[in-house]
Design a protein around this motif. Structure first.
Motif, PDB file in Angstrom:
ATOM      1  N   ALA A  37       0.830  -1.201   0.000  1.00 13.78           N
ATOM      2  CA  ALA A  37       0.000   0.000   0.000  1.00 13.78           C
ATOM      3  C   ALA A  37       0.868   1.256   0.000  1.00 13.78           C
ATOM      4  CB  ALA A  37      -0.932  -0.014   1.209  1.00 13.78           C
ATOM      5  N   ALA A  38       1.909   1.258   0.821  1.00  9.26           N
ATOM      6  CA  ALA A  38       2.778   2.437   0.910  1.00  9.26           C
ATOM      7  C   ALA A  38       3.473   2.726  -0.409  1.00  9.26           C
ATOM      8  CB  ALA A  38       3.804   2.235   2.024  1.00  9.26           C
ATOM      9  N   SER A  39       3.929   1.665  -1.089  1.00 10.85           N
ATOM     10  CA  SER A  39       4.646   1.864  -2.344  1.00 10.85           C
ATOM     11  C   SER A  39       3.731   2.336  -3.465  1.00 10.85           C
ATOM     12  CB  SER A  39       5.338   0.562  -2.764  1.00 10.85           C
ATOM     13  OG  SER A  39       4.385  -0.430  -3.101  1.00 10.85           O
ATOM     14  N   SER A  40       2.427   2.140  -3.306  1.00 12.39           N
ATOM     15  CA  SER A  40       1.470   2.542  -4.343  1.00 12.39           C
ATOM     16  C   SER A  40       1.077   4.010  -4.256  1.00 12.39           C
ATOM     17  CB  SER A  40       0.206   1.676  -4.258  1.00 12.39           C
ATOM     18  OG  SER A  40       0.499   0.331  -4.532  1.00 12.39           O
ATOM     19  N   THR A  47     -15.014   4.322   0.662  1.00 15.49           N
ATOM     20  CA  THR A  47     -14.713   3.886   2.021  1.00 15.49           C
ATOM     21  C   THR A  47     -13.203   3.708   2.143  1.00 15.49           C
ATOM     22  OG1 THR A  47     -14.854   1.542   1.460  1.00 15.49           O
ATOM     23  CG2 THR A  47     -16.907   2.641   2.115  1.00 15.49           C
ATOM     24  N   CYS A  48     -12.718   3.549   3.372  1.00 12.28           N
ATOM     25  CA  CYS A  48     -11.295   3.256   3.562  1.00 12.28           C
ATOM     26  C   CYS A  48     -10.919   1.951   2.878  1.00 12.28           C
ATOM     27  CB  CYS A  48     -10.964   3.189   5.049  1.00 12.28           C
ATOM     28  SG  CYS A  48     -10.943   4.795   5.885  1.00 12.28           S
ATOM     29  N   ARG A  49     -11.819   0.977   2.907  1.00 14.16           N
ATOM     30  CA  ARG A  49     -11.563  -0.293   2.229  1.00 14.16           C
ATOM     31  C   ARG A  49     -11.447  -0.093   0.727  1.00 14.16           C
ATOM     32  NH1 ARG A  49      -9.533  -5.154   2.230  1.00 14.16           N
ATOM     33  NH2 ARG A  49     -10.334  -5.480   4.325  1.00 14.16           N
ATOM     34  N   GLU A  50     -12.321   0.712   0.137  1.00 17.89           N
ATOM     35  CA  GLU A  50     -12.271   0.955  -1.298  1.00 17.89           C
ATOM     36  C   GLU A  50     -11.011   1.718  -1.679  1.00 17.89           C
ATOM     37  OE1 GLU A  50     -17.107   0.932  -2.050  1.00 17.89           O
ATOM     38  OE2 GLU A  50     -16.045   2.826  -1.721  1.00 17.89           O
ATOM     39  N   PHE A  51     -10.581   2.636  -0.832  1.00 20.79           N
ATOM     40  CA  PHE A  51      -9.322   3.331  -1.090  1.00 20.79           C
ATOM     41  C   PHE A  51      -8.162   2.338  -1.033  1.00 20.79           C
ATOM     42  CE2 PHE A  51      -5.529   5.703   0.113  1.00 20.79           C
ATOM     43  CZ  PHE A  51      -5.530   6.713  -0.833  1.00 20.79           C
ATOM     44  N   ASP A  52      -8.195   1.437  -0.056  1.00 24.51           N
ATOM     45  CA  ASP A  52      -7.166   0.390   0.023  1.00 24.51           C
ATOM     46  C   ASP A  52      -7.196  -0.491  -1.221  1.00 24.51           C
ATOM     47  OD1 ASP A  52      -5.201  -1.247   1.747  1.00 24.51           O
ATOM     48  OD2 ASP A  52      -6.698  -2.739   1.195  1.00 24.51           O
ATOM     49  N   ASN A  53      -8.387  -0.790  -1.724  1.00 26.92           N
ATOM     50  CA  ASN A  53      -8.501  -1.588  -2.950  1.00 26.92           C
ATOM     51  C   ASN A  53      -7.788  -0.916  -4.119  1.00 26.92           C
ATOM     52  OD1 ASN A  53     -10.017  -3.545  -1.657  1.00 26.92           O
ATOM     53  ND2 ASN A  53     -11.984  -2.788  -2.414  1.00 26.92           N
ATOM     54  N   ILE A  54      -7.864   0.410  -4.171  1.00 26.15           N
ATOM     55  CA  ILE A  54      -7.173   1.151  -5.229  1.00 26.15           C
ATOM     56  C   ILE A  54      -5.664   0.961  -5.110  1.00 26.15           C
ATOM     57  CG2 ILE A  54      -6.578   3.496  -6.014  1.00 26.15           C
ATOM     58  CD1 ILE A  54      -9.493   4.278  -5.463  1.00 26.15           C
ATOM     59  N   LEU A  55      -5.147   1.098  -3.898  1.00 24.73           N
ATOM     60  CA  LEU A  55      -3.704   0.942  -3.692  1.00 24.73           C
ATOM     61  C   LEU A  55      -3.237  -0.473  -4.023  1.00 24.73           C
ATOM     62  CD1 LEU A  55      -3.156   2.894  -0.324  1.00 24.73           C
ATOM     63  CD2 LEU A  55      -2.875   3.726  -2.669  1.00 24.73           C
ATOM     64  N   ILE A  56      -4.020  -1.460  -3.627  1.00 24.88           N
ATOM     65  CA  ILE A  56      -3.631  -2.849  -3.894  1.00 24.88           C
ATOM     66  C   ILE A  56      -3.732  -3.167  -5.382  1.00 24.88           C
ATOM     67  CG2 ILE A  56      -4.200  -5.267  -3.433  1.00 24.88           C
ATOM     68  CD1 ILE A  56      -2.797  -3.640  -1.153  1.00 24.88           C
ATOM     69  N   GLU A  57      -4.722  -2.607  -6.056  1.00 24.74           N
ATOM     70  CA  GLU A  57      -4.831  -2.836  -7.497  1.00 24.74           C
ATOM     71  C   GLU A  57      -3.642  -2.223  -8.232  1.00 24.74           C
ATOM     72  OE1 GLU A  57      -6.008  -4.204 -11.119  1.00 24.74           O
ATOM     73  OE2 GLU A  57      -6.678  -4.795  -9.110  1.00 24.74           O
ATOM     74  N   ILE A  58      -3.181  -1.061  -7.778  1.00 21.13           N
ATOM     75  CA  ILE A  58      -1.986  -0.453  -8.363  1.00 21.13           C
ATOM     76  C   ILE A  58      -0.778  -1.370  -8.157  1.00 21.13           C
ATOM     77  CG2 ILE A  58      -0.321   1.438  -8.082  1.00 21.13           C
ATOM     78  CD1 ILE A  58      -2.726   3.287  -7.530  1.00 21.13           C
ATOM     79  N   ALA A  59      -0.628  -1.893  -6.939  1.00 18.54           N
ATOM     80  CA  ALA A  59       0.491  -2.800  -6.645  1.00 18.54           C
ATOM     81  C   ALA A  59       0.407  -4.053  -7.509  1.00 18.54           C
ATOM     82  CB  ALA A  59       0.476  -3.174  -5.162  1.00 18.54           C
ATOM     83  N   ASN A  97       2.661  -6.175 -14.855  1.00 16.31           N
ATOM     84  CA  ASN A  97       3.517  -5.598 -15.912  1.00 16.31           C
ATOM     85  C   ASN A  97       4.919  -6.190 -15.882  1.00 16.31           C
ATOM     86  OD1 ASN A  97       1.455  -3.934 -16.842  1.00 16.31           O
ATOM     87  ND2 ASN A  97       2.039  -2.208 -15.538  1.00 16.31           N
ATOM     88  N   LYS A  98       5.405  -6.561 -14.702  1.00 15.39           N
ATOM     89  CA  LYS A  98       6.739  -7.159 -14.593  1.00 15.39           C
ATOM     90  C   LYS A  98       6.797  -8.543 -15.214  1.00 15.39           C
ATOM     91  CE  LYS A  98       8.575  -4.796 -10.506  1.00 15.39           C
ATOM     92  NZ  LYS A  98       9.055  -4.975  -9.120  1.00 15.39           N
ATOM     93  N   THR A  99       5.653  -9.249 -15.198  1.00 16.16           N
ATOM     94  CA  THR A  99       5.633 -10.618 -15.683  1.00 16.16           C
ATOM     95  C   THR A  99       5.409 -10.694 -17.202  1.00 16.16           C
ATOM     96  OG1 THR A  99       3.249 -10.836 -15.261  1.00 16.16           O
ATOM     97  CG2 THR A  99       4.766 -11.477 -13.507  1.00 16.16           C
TER      98      THR A  99
END
Length: 215
Positions: free
Chosen positions: A142-145, A194-206, A212-214
């Motif tokens: 999450a932090a890296s996203s 929601t906070c969960r939906e915001f977290d979902n955004i960060l995890i989807e970015i990660a 893309n690396k694969t």
């Protein structure tokens, strides 16, 4: 990154395959919000920690006790003898940023007493499932996203380091950036998250970075 903000928002609101598992944890903490009974404490700290790769039993010295004994002899008495229920009661009445950050630091300190490690990730996740509208879940993904999300939004947030001993400095910066980005998205994309939906955004970015690396 070939993904737009609108796509991220849309994905964040979907009832994905992880929904039921998360609902079980939300319901568990809603049904058993306190820390007085052994089974309730163990269920919450064990299931949240294991589910979110932040287990309390991953500690500095794991050779002195087997995990079962560690939970019974260390985790339970430390949590039951702490002021955690007082912190949670205060949080139910006060949801300002200072309260949120202070209670997170209190829990980090408590988990440090138990494990001899800074369990800021576990603290944030444990608090999130008890207070899903207040706490963002911190971990390295999450932090890296956050930087990528700022690039997508064409903005840059700078947060000064805190010297306040009541706050965990790493979570302070993470929480502050999350809240500013959260507010920006809601205002500029005319949506609510929601906070969960915001977290979902960060995890989807990660996850998109890993995809893309694969390729």
């Amino acid at each position: 990154m070939n993904i737009t903000m609108m796509q991220l928002i849309k994905e964040s609101k979907k009832e994905n395959v992880w929904y039921l598992g998360n609902k079980v944890l939300y319901d568990l903490c809603s049904t058993y919000p306190d820390h007085k009974k052994d089974q309730e404490i163990i269920a919450k700290i064990h299931l949240i920690g294991r589910t979110y790769a932040a287990a309390i039993e991953r500690r500095k010295d794991n050779k002195k006790k087997i995990n079962d004994d560690f939970f019974i002899d260390v985790v339970l008495p430390k949590i039951k003898n702490s002021d955690i229920d007082k912190w949670f009661m205060y949080c139910r009445k006060n949801n300002d940023d200072s309260t949120i950050l202070t209670i997170h630091k209190n829990l980090v300190d408590l988990f440090n007493e138990i494990s001899d490690l800074d369990k800021r990730s576990l603290a944030s996740k444990y608090l999130h499932f008890h207070f899903p509208d207040l706490f963002y879940m911190y971990d390295s993904r999450a932090a890296s996203s956050l930087g990528t999300l700022q690039t997508i939004l064409n903005m840059r947030i700078r947060v000064k380091n805190t010297t306040d001993p009541l706050y965990d400095p790493v979570y302070y910066k993470f929480f502050t950036k999350c809240k500013k980005l959260h507010t920006f998205i809601e205002e500029h994309y005319q949506t609510t998250l929601t906070c969960r939906e915001f977290d979902n955004i960060l995890i989807e970015i990660a996850n998109e970075k890993l995809r893309n690396k694969t390729k």
